[in-house]
Design a protein around this motif. Structure first.
Motif, mmCIF file in Angstrom:
data_model
loop_
_atom_site.group_PDB
_atom_site.id
_atom_site.type_symbol
_atom_site.label_atom_id
_atom_site.label_comp_id
_atom_site.label_asym_id
_atom_site.label_seq_id
_atom_site.Cartn_x
_atom_site.Cartn_y
_atom_site.Cartn_z
ATOM 1 N N HIS A 1 0.811 -1.222 0.000
ATOM 2 C CA HIS A 1 0.000 0.000 0.000
ATOM 3 C C HIS A 1 0.843 1.270 0.000
ATOM 4 O O HIS A 1 0.373 2.322 -0.411
ATOM 5 C CB HIS A 1 -1.039 -0.015 1.131
ATOM 6 C CG HIS A 1 -0.538 0.409 2.471
ATOM 7 N ND1 HIS A 1 0.050 -0.464 3.367
ATOM 8 C CD2 HIS A 1 -0.561 1.625 3.070
ATOM 9 C CE1 HIS A 1 0.369 0.197 4.460
ATOM 10 N NE2 HIS A 1 0.017 1.464 4.319
ATOM 11 N N HIS A 2 2.083 1.192 0.411
ATOM 12 C CA HIS A 2 2.925 2.384 0.400
ATOM 13 C C HIS A 2 3.259 2.844 -1.021
ATOM 14 O O HIS A 2 3.600 4.014 -1.229
ATOM 15 C CB HIS A 2 4.191 2.179 1.223
ATOM 16 C CG HIS A 2 3.952 2.330 2.685
ATOM 17 N ND1 HIS A 2 4.799 1.815 3.630
ATOM 18 C CD2 HIS A 2 2.952 2.945 3.372
ATOM 19 C CE1 HIS A 2 4.332 2.102 4.835
ATOM 20 N NE2 HIS A 2 3.204 2.785 4.695
ATOM 21 N N ILE A 3 3.142 1.944 -1.982
ATOM 22 C CA ILE A 3 3.301 2.364 -3.383
ATOM 23 C C ILE A 3 2.254 3.425 -3.704
ATOM 24 O O ILE A 3 2.562 4.474 -4.268
ATOM 25 C CB ILE A 3 3.179 1.150 -4.330
ATOM 26 C CG1 ILE A 3 4.384 0.223 -4.137
ATOM 27 C CG2 ILE A 3 3.060 1.616 -5.783
ATOM 28 C CD1 ILE A 3 4.246 -1.118 -4.819
ATOM 29 N N PHE A 4 1.016 3.160 -3.315
ATOM 30 C CA PHE A 4 -0.062 4.112 -3.583
ATOM 31 C C PHE A 4 0.098 5.370 -2.727
ATOM 32 O O PHE A 4 -0.199 6.472 -3.184
ATOM 33 C CB PHE A 4 -1.421 3.461 -3.346
ATOM 34 C CG PHE A 4 -1.885 2.627 -4.499
ATOM 35 C CD1 PHE A 4 -3.077 2.921 -5.131
ATOM 36 C CD2 PHE A 4 -1.156 1.547 -4.950
ATOM 37 C CE1 PHE A 4 -3.528 2.165 -6.191
ATOM 38 C CE2 PHE A 4 -1.584 0.776 -6.007
ATOM 39 C CZ PHE A 4 -2.778 1.083 -6.639
ATOM 40 N N CYS A 5 0.579 5.215 -1.496
ATOM 41 C CA CYS A 5 0.812 6.384 -0.643
ATOM 42 C C CYS A 5 1.819 7.331 -1.293
ATOM 43 O O CYS A 5 1.666 8.553 -1.208
ATOM 44 C CB CYS A 5 1.333 5.953 0.722
ATOM 45 S SG CYS A 5 0.162 4.996 1.701
ATOM 46 N N LEU A 6 2.827 6.786 -1.941
ATOM 47 C CA LEU A 6 3.821 7.616 -2.609
ATOM 48 C C LEU A 6 3.211 8.406 -3.763
ATOM 49 O O LEU A 6 3.607 9.540 -4.020
ATOM 50 C CB LEU A 6 4.985 6.755 -3.111
ATOM 51 C CG LEU A 6 5.950 6.304 -2.025
ATOM 52 C CD1 LEU A 6 6.764 5.107 -2.477
ATOM 53 C CD2 LEU A 6 6.860 7.455 -1.618
ATOM 54 N N LEU A 7 2.225 7.833 -4.443
ATOM 55 C CA LEU A 7 1.575 8.532 -5.558
ATOM 56 C C LEU A 7 0.846 9.772 -5.074
ATOM 57 O O LEU A 7 0.848 10.804 -5.739
ATOM 58 C CB LEU A 7 0.589 7.606 -6.273
ATOM 59 C CG LEU A 7 1.136 6.302 -6.836
ATOM 60 C CD1 LEU A 7 0.025 5.520 -7.508
ATOM 61 C CD2 LEU A 7 2.290 6.550 -7.785
ATOM 62 N N GLY A 8 0.206 9.669 -3.924
ATOM 63 C CA GLY A 8 -0.570 10.779 -3.397
ATOM 64 C C GLY A 8 0.180 11.659 -2.418
ATOM 65 O O GLY A 8 -0.372 12.651 -1.937
ATOM 66 N N TYR A 9 1.420 11.336 -2.149
ATOM 67 C CA TYR A 9 2.171 12.077 -1.131
ATOM 68 C C TYR A 9 2.349 13.541 -1.515
ATOM 69 O O TYR A 9 2.727 13.858 -2.648
ATOM 70 C CB TYR A 9 3.538 11.425 -0.914
ATOM 71 C CG TYR A 9 4.338 12.073 0.181
ATOM 72 C CD1 TYR A 9 3.897 12.027 1.498
ATOM 73 C CD2 TYR A 9 5.513 12.746 -0.096
ATOM 74 C CE1 TYR A 9 4.621 12.631 2.515
ATOM 75 C CE2 TYR A 9 6.247 13.342 0.907
ATOM 76 C CZ TYR A 9 5.791 13.286 2.207
ATOM 77 O OH TYR A 9 6.507 13.887 3.206
ATOM 78 N N ARG A 10 2.069 14.424 -0.549
ATOM 79 C CA ARG A 10 2.181 15.863 -0.773
ATOM 80 C C ARG A 10 2.894 16.564 0.381
ATOM 81 O O ARG A 10 2.673 17.734 0.639
ATOM 82 C CB ARG A 10 0.796 16.489 -0.971
ATOM 83 C CG ARG A 10 0.029 15.973 -2.180
ATOM 84 C CD ARG A 10 0.758 16.279 -3.487
ATOM 85 N NE ARG A 10 0.038 15.801 -4.651
ATOM 86 C CZ ARG A 10 0.222 14.629 -5.245
ATOM 87 N NH1 ARG A 10 1.122 13.785 -4.764
ATOM 88 N NH2 ARG A 10 -0.470 14.284 -6.305
ATOM 89 N N GLY A 11 3.742 15.826 1.096
ATOM 90 C CA GLY A 11 4.538 16.434 2.150
ATOM 91 C C GLY A 11 3.891 16.440 3.518
ATOM 92 O O GLY A 11 4.353 17.137 4.420
ATOM 93 N N MET A 12 2.822 15.669 3.673
ATOM 94 C CA MET A 12 2.135 15.586 4.962
ATOM 95 C C MET A 12 2.367 14.196 5.545
ATOM 96 O O MET A 12 2.592 13.244 4.804
ATOM 97 C CB MET A 12 0.633 15.823 4.759
ATOM 98 C CG MET A 12 0.334 17.188 4.188
ATOM 99 S SD MET A 12 -1.305 17.410 3.445
ATOM 100 C CE MET A 12 -2.394 16.437 4.404
ATOM 101 N N GLY A 13 2.281 14.080 6.876
ATOM 102 C CA GLY A 13 2.477 12.773 7.474
ATOM 103 C C GLY A 13 2.198 12.768 8.957
ATOM 104 O O GLY A 13 1.647 13.715 9.506
ATOM 105 N N TYR A 14 2.615 11.700 9.586
ATOM 106 C CA TYR A 14 2.298 11.449 10.989
ATOM 107 C C TYR A 14 3.188 12.191 11.973
ATOM 108 O O TYR A 14 2.816 12.393 13.109
ATOM 109 C CB TYR A 14 2.379 9.950 11.259
ATOM 110 C CG TYR A 14 1.471 9.135 10.370
ATOM 111 C CD1 TYR A 14 0.097 9.116 10.583
ATOM 112 C CD2 TYR A 14 1.979 8.385 9.312
ATOM 113 C CE1 TYR A 14 -0.742 8.380 9.767
ATOM 114 C CE2 TYR A 14 1.145 7.643 8.495
ATOM 115 C CZ TYR A 14 -0.205 7.639 8.726
ATOM 116 O OH TYR A 14 -1.033 6.923 7.920
ATOM 117 N N SER A 15 4.392 12.543 11.545
ATOM 118 C CA SER A 15 5.343 13.244 12.410
ATOM 119 C C SER A 15 6.415 13.873 11.527
ATOM 120 O O SER A 15 6.527 13.544 10.332
ATOM 121 C CB SER A 15 6.010 12.274 13.391
ATOM 122 O OG SER A 15 6.881 11.395 12.690
#
Length: 138
Positions: free
Chosen positions: A7-21
Motif C-alpha cells: 500500500h505504500h506504493i499508492f501512498c507515494l503517488l498521493g504524497y504531498r509532504g504531509m504525514g504522521y510526524s
C-alpha cells in the motif's frame, strides 16, 4: 534499494509532504524525491513493515502490523500485478500502475484510508498515467 510494502506504493503517488510526524515526513520526502529523480532505483516488495514504517511515530497505535494493513498490501499488489519478494525499478512499478490502475480505483482499494478524502491519490495516479511520474514536493 528501498523496501516497500504494497500500500505504500499508492501512498507515494498521493504524497504531498504531509504525514504522521516530522521524522516520518522527512523520511517519506527523501524516498519520494529519490524515486522521482531516479526512477531506476530498485524497490523490493516486502511482506510487512518497511522503511516507511520504521519512522512511524511512537505516539498512538502502531498499525503497521495490523491484519487489515497486510490485507491492503495484498490487494494493492494484486491490483497492479506484482508480488511480495519481487525487486524491480520504480519505473517498472509506474508501468504496472499505468497498465492496471485508474484514478477511481482509489475509492475501492483505499476505502479505509484516512488520507483518501484529500483527493491527492487520484491526482497522483493521473500523473503516472500521463507519464509525468511522481509529483514534485517542495
Amino acid at each position: 534499494m528501498y523496501r516497500l510494502r504494497g500500500h505504500h506504493i499508492f501512498c507515494l503517488l498521493g504524497y504531498r509532504g504531509m504525514g504522521y510526524s516530522k521524522k516520518y515526513v522527512e523520511n517519506m520526502t527523501r524516498l519520494h524525491h529519490t524515486l522521482r529523480k531516479h526512477p531506476e532505483t530498485l524497490v523490493q516488495l516486502v511482506n510487512g513493515p518497511d522503511q516507511l514504517c520504521e519512522n512511524y511515530p511512537n505516539s498512538g497505535e502502531y498499525h503497521c502490523q495490523d491484519d487489515h494493513i497486510y490485507q491492503m498490501d495484498a490487494s494493492f499488489l494484486e491490483k497492479i500485478g506484482l508480488k511480495i519478494g519481487q525487486t524491480l525499478k520504480w519505473a517498472d512499478i509506474e508501468s504496472h500502475i499505468q497498465n492496471h490502475v485508474i484514478p477511481s480505483d482509489i475509492q475501492s482499494v483505499c476505502k479505509t484510508c484516512s488520507w483518501r478524502s484529500y483527493g491527492f491519490c487520484e491526482d497522483g495516479i493521473q500523473l503516472i498515467l500521463d507519464g509525468k511520474g511522481l509529483k514534485e514536493i517542495k
